[in-house]
Design a protein around this motif. Structure first.
Motif, PDB file in Angstrom:
ATOM      1  N   GLU A  43      -5.781  18.929 -29.958  1.00 30.59           N
ATOM      2  CA  GLU A  43      -5.781  20.251 -29.344  1.00 30.59           C
ATOM      3  C   GLU A  43      -7.016  21.047 -29.740  1.00 30.59           C
ATOM      4  OE1 GLU A  43      -2.001  21.773 -30.586  1.00 30.59           O
ATOM      5  OE2 GLU A  43      -0.971  20.853 -28.873  1.00 30.59           O
ATOM      6  N   ALA A  44      -7.421  20.960 -30.999  1.00 26.68           N
ATOM      7  CA  ALA A  44      -8.614  21.664 -31.447  1.00 26.68           C
ATOM      8  C   ALA A  44      -9.863  21.114 -30.767  1.00 26.68           C
ATOM      9  CB  ALA A  44      -8.752  21.564 -32.968  1.00 26.68           C
ATOM     10  N   ALA A  45      -9.932  19.801 -30.621  1.00 24.10           N
ATOM     11  CA  ALA A  45     -11.098  19.190 -29.980  1.00 24.10           C
ATOM     12  C   ALA A  45     -11.153  19.526 -28.492  1.00 24.10           C
ATOM     13  CB  ALA A  45     -11.076  17.680 -30.180  1.00 24.10           C
ATOM     14  N   LEU A  46      -9.994  19.582 -27.847  1.00 25.54           N
ATOM     15  CA  LEU A  46      -9.967  19.925 -26.426  1.00 25.54           C
ATOM     16  C   LEU A  46     -10.286  21.395 -26.209  1.00 25.54           C
ATOM     17  CD1 LEU A  46      -6.860  17.951 -25.156  1.00 25.54           C
ATOM     18  CD2 LEU A  46      -9.254  17.491 -24.620  1.00 25.54           C
ATOM     19  N   VAL A  98     -11.755   3.174 -20.787  1.00 25.61           N
ATOM     20  CA  VAL A  98     -10.576   3.467 -21.594  1.00 25.61           C
ATOM     21  C   VAL A  98     -10.969   3.306 -23.060  1.00 25.61           C
ATOM     22  CG1 VAL A  98      -8.212   2.807 -22.157  1.00 25.61           C
ATOM     23  CG2 VAL A  98      -9.030   2.616 -19.792  1.00 25.61           C
ATOM     24  N   SER A  99     -10.750   4.351 -23.837  1.00 22.45           N
ATOM     25  CA  SER A  99     -11.045   4.316 -25.270  1.00 22.45           C
ATOM     26  C   SER A  99      -9.768   4.540 -26.045  1.00 22.45           C
ATOM     27  CB  SER A  99     -12.043   5.411 -25.634  1.00 22.45           C
ATOM     28  OG  SER A  99     -13.246   5.245 -24.923  1.00 22.45           O
ATOM     29  N   ARG A 100      -9.643   3.847 -27.169  1.00 21.53           N
ATOM     30  CA  ARG A 100      -8.475   3.985 -28.043  1.00 21.53           C
ATOM     31  C   ARG A 100      -8.947   4.331 -29.445  1.00 21.53           C
ATOM     32  NH1 ARG A 100      -3.564   0.734 -26.780  1.00 21.53           N
ATOM     33  NH2 ARG A 100      -3.714   0.294 -24.569  1.00 21.53           N
ATOM     34  N   ILE A 132      -7.998   7.707 -24.247  1.00 22.81           N
ATOM     35  CA  ILE A 132      -8.778   8.563 -23.349  1.00 22.81           C
ATOM     36  C   ILE A 132      -9.252   7.701 -22.197  1.00 22.81           C
ATOM     37  CG2 ILE A 132     -10.778  10.086 -23.117  1.00 22.81           C
ATOM     38  CD1 ILE A 132     -10.675  10.377 -26.217  1.00 22.81           C
ATOM     39  N   GLU A 133      -8.862   8.080 -20.986  1.00 21.62           N
ATOM     40  CA  GLU A 133      -9.268   7.358 -19.779  1.00 21.62           C
ATOM     41  C   GLU A 133     -10.092   8.305 -18.916  1.00 21.62           C
ATOM     42  OE1 GLU A 133      -5.930   5.333 -17.862  1.00 21.62           O
ATOM     43  OE2 GLU A 133      -4.802   5.727 -19.685  1.00 21.62           O
ATOM     44  N   HIS A 134     -11.356   7.954 -18.714  1.00 20.86           N
ATOM     45  CA  HIS A 134     -12.207   8.759 -17.837  1.00 20.86           C
ATOM     46  C   HIS A 134     -13.427   7.951 -17.433  1.00 20.86           C
ATOM     47  CE1 HIS A 134     -15.514   9.898 -20.671  1.00 20.86           C
ATOM     48  NE2 HIS A 134     -14.584   9.632 -21.560  1.00 20.86           N
ATOM     49  N   ASP A 150     -16.641  11.327 -33.205  1.00 24.92           N
ATOM     50  CA  ASP A 150     -16.626  10.471 -32.022  1.00 24.92           C
ATOM     51  C   ASP A 150     -15.492  10.846 -31.074  1.00 24.92           C
ATOM     52  OD1 ASP A 150     -14.820   9.588 -33.957  1.00 24.92           O
ATOM     53  OD2 ASP A 150     -15.116   7.472 -33.530  1.00 24.92           O
ATOM     54  N   VAL A 151     -14.342  11.200 -31.627  1.00 22.80           N
ATOM     55  CA  VAL A 151     -13.203  11.616 -30.806  1.00 22.80           C
ATOM     56  C   VAL A 151     -13.519  12.951 -30.137  1.00 22.80           C
ATOM     57  CG1 VAL A 151     -10.781  12.350 -30.847  1.00 22.80           C
ATOM     58  CG2 VAL A 151     -11.511  10.351 -32.172  1.00 22.80           C
ATOM     59  N   ALA A 152     -14.027  13.896 -30.901  1.00 21.08           N
ATOM     60  CA  ALA A 152     -14.356  15.212 -30.351  1.00 21.08           C
ATOM     61  C   ALA A 152     -15.388  15.095 -29.239  1.00 21.08           C
ATOM     62  CB  ALA A 152     -14.862  16.134 -31.457  1.00 21.08           C
ATOM     63  N   TYR A 153     -16.386  14.250 -29.438  1.00 25.42           N
ATOM     64  CA  TYR A 153     -17.422  14.063 -28.415  1.00 25.42           C
ATOM     65  C   TYR A 153     -16.823  13.484 -27.127  1.00 25.42           C
ATOM     66  CZ  TYR A 153     -21.468  12.278 -25.948  1.00 25.42           C
ATOM     67  OH  TYR A 153     -22.396  12.007 -24.979  1.00 25.42           O
TER      68      TYR A 153
END
Length: 108
Positions: A39-42, A84-86, A78-80, A96-99
């Protein structure tokens, strides 16, 4: 910090509809921490962008974990953009997740 509300996402991801799914096990400390990190990253921009964000509790929906071939929680998928990244495990302060989440928000 504003909270991003998860939605029930039955829509397949496309170039115009990225999807972020966080798989957790109940309300454990690691589940709460993972949700706060995502949620913070989004951030607030995800709420206004219409990004599809979903939290799946594998204790309530074990079939969803099987369908996604999960081995552990928390897991972020994350699918975009056709990819697809896990990410598995602690998501707190992961650049890396935040980016990648920022890229998904921008894409939507």
């Amino acid at each position: 910090m504003s909270e991003v509300q998860p939605v029930n996402c039955d829509v397949e991801p496309t170039q115009t509809h990225p999807r972020v799914r966080l798989f957790v096990a109940g309300d454990s400390p690691s589940s709460r921490r993972a949700r706060r990190a995502v949620e913070a990253a989004l951030g607030a921009q995800a709420q206004s962008s219409g990004l599809r964000f979903e939290v799946v509790d594998v204790l309530r929906e074990p079939e969803r974990a099987l369908e996604s071939k999960l081995l552990a929680t928390p897991t972020l998928i994350i699918e975009h953009g056709g990819t697809v990244s896990r990410y598995v495990g602690d998501l707190y302060q992961r650049e890396d997740v935040a980016y990648e989440l920022a890229q998904a928000v921008e894409q939507d």
